[in-house]
Design a protein around this motif. Sequence first.
Motif, PDB file in Angstrom:
ATOM      1  N   ALA A  41      51.082  22.605  36.288  1.00 47.47           N
ATOM      2  CA  ALA A  41      50.718  23.878  36.915  1.00 47.47           C
ATOM      3  C   ALA A  41      50.338  24.934  35.891  1.00 47.47           C
ATOM      4  CB  ALA A  41      51.867  24.396  37.793  1.00 47.47           C
ATOM      5  N   GLY A  42      50.447  24.618  34.606  1.00 48.78           N
ATOM      6  CA  GLY A  42      50.042  25.557  33.569  1.00 48.78           C
ATOM      7  C   GLY A  42      48.541  25.569  33.390  1.00 48.78           C
ATOM      8  N   LEU A  52      44.126  22.081  34.623  1.00 48.59           N
ATOM      9  CA  LEU A  52      42.761  21.594  34.430  1.00 48.59           C
ATOM     10  C   LEU A  52      42.746  20.115  34.068  1.00 48.59           C
ATOM     11  CD1 LEU A  52      41.102  24.593  32.574  1.00 48.59           C
ATOM     12  CD2 LEU A  52      40.722  23.862  34.928  1.00 48.59           C
ATOM     13  N   ALA A  53      43.682  19.697  33.203  1.00 52.55           N
ATOM     14  CA  ALA A  53      43.750  18.275  32.844  1.00 52.55           C
ATOM     15  C   ALA A  53      44.009  17.424  34.087  1.00 52.55           C
ATOM     16  CB  ALA A  53      44.843  18.047  31.804  1.00 52.55           C
ATOM     17  N   ASP A  83      39.472  24.343  39.928  1.00 54.15           N
ATOM     18  CA  ASP A  83      40.089  25.641  40.174  1.00 54.15           C
ATOM     19  C   ASP A  83      40.724  26.148  38.888  1.00 54.15           C
ATOM     20  OD1 ASP A  83      41.288  27.888  41.506  1.00 54.15           O
ATOM     21  OD2 ASP A  83      43.173  26.774  41.541  1.00 54.15           O
ATOM     22  N   LEU A  84      40.232  27.284  38.400  1.00 51.73           N
ATOM     23  CA  LEU A  84      40.866  27.945  37.269  1.00 51.73           C
ATOM     24  C   LEU A  84      41.684  29.098  37.824  1.00 51.73           C
ATOM     25  CD1 LEU A  84      41.065  28.201  34.113  1.00 51.73           C
ATOM     26  CD2 LEU A  84      39.324  29.977  34.322  1.00 51.73           C
ATOM     27  N   ALA A  85      42.981  28.907  37.894  1.00 48.85           N
ATOM     28  CA  ALA A  85      43.841  29.936  38.470  1.00 48.85           C
ATOM     29  C   ALA A  85      43.923  31.128  37.533  1.00 48.85           C
ATOM     30  CB  ALA A  85      45.235  29.371  38.727  1.00 48.85           C
ATOM     31  N   ILE A  86      43.619  32.313  38.043  1.00 50.40           N
ATOM     32  CA  ILE A  86      43.747  33.548  37.281  1.00 50.40           C
ATOM     33  C   ILE A  86      45.085  34.180  37.658  1.00 50.40           C
ATOM     34  CG2 ILE A  86      42.750  35.785  36.739  1.00 50.40           C
ATOM     35  CD1 ILE A  86      41.000  33.444  35.886  1.00 50.40           C
ATOM     36  N   LYS A 102      45.543  31.664  33.958  1.00 55.43           N
ATOM     37  CA  LYS A 102      44.925  32.406  32.864  1.00 55.43           C
ATOM     38  C   LYS A 102      45.115  33.914  33.043  1.00 55.43           C
ATOM     39  CE  LYS A 102      42.438  31.602  29.902  1.00 55.43           C
ATOM     40  NZ  LYS A 102      42.514  31.324  28.435  1.00 55.43           N
ATOM     41  N   VAL A 103      45.220  34.587  31.916  1.00 49.29           N
ATOM     42  CA  VAL A 103      45.266  36.042  31.875  1.00 49.29           C
ATOM     43  C   VAL A 103      43.946  36.521  31.278  1.00 49.29           C
ATOM     44  CG1 VAL A 103      46.420  38.056  30.872  1.00 49.29           C
ATOM     45  CG2 VAL A 103      47.768  36.125  31.730  1.00 49.29           C
TER      46      VAL A 103
END
Length: 314
Positions: A153-154, A159-160, A282-285, A309-310
């Motif tokens: 979930a990191g 992404l991996a 999905d790139l979680a912001i 991501k920040v």
Amino acid sequence: MATAVVATSYGGPEVLSLIEVEVPEPGPGEVTVAVRAAGVNPFDYKVYSGAFGTDPSKLPLRIGLEVSGVVTAVGPDANGPAGPISVGDEVIAQVSGGYATAVNARVNGVVPKPADVDWKEAAGLISVGGTAVHLLTATGVGPGDTVLVHGAAGSVGALAAQLAVARGARVIGTASPGRHERLRAYGVEPVAYGPGLADRVKALAPKGIDAAIDTVGTDEAVDVSLELVPDRSRIASIVAFGRAATDGFKVLGLGPGADPGTEIRGNAWRELLPLLAAGKLDLAIAKTFPLAEAAAAHEFVMAGHAGGKVILLP
């Protein structure tokens, strides 16, 4: 002129300040980018922490490695990996000193931003995505594999995990229970970390695990990977440098004994951007901060468990 974040000394986030800096005309093989968003990475605060030395001649020290923005000027020979770059192009750029309203970038790190990708996603994708692609490439993940992703979930782990699913692998991912639904939405089978992890994974995959990807570096993650994956060349970590030296699995990145994977990471955009533009990645912001609050952004990331991501917004 541009506004930029700099470290005025070595230490914690309190050493960061905003200053006015000159942006010179781009030279050969360079372009100037008006920054719309800048990605925050753990490496950013390590730079001014003193982890890589405390040479006072390098101060004030510019921070930031990845941005998205619009090209405002081009130097001679402005040909990037995807072809010629022109004023007005919307791009993603690997840079030095990206926490700024404008920055110069070498064209070999500048690629087109897909129109359907927003500025925040674009600024946060390439660094963590390149790491994720490197992890999958180093472990040979492909169709039919069963893969264990620690820290799924990191930023890198998520992404991996998604990329492994896209490549046709079955993915089991460790995460806290509160993030299990998110992993299921990615097509990942979640398991909680903690005592008994190996048994929980075995129950899900009684025929075994083909490859393991470690993004957390805990002894638990390493021990479970070593127990479940027969071939140690198919175990890779981006953090467990000490254990890799003693236990004989792969370690990637910039740490001691690690494979930097420069070419793989440099070309990762070719796999990442089409998937992101198509809505298949999905790139979680986790959170955005104004550029002036870079110190607060670093404190947030350093606290751990950001959950995505920040991004800094000039």
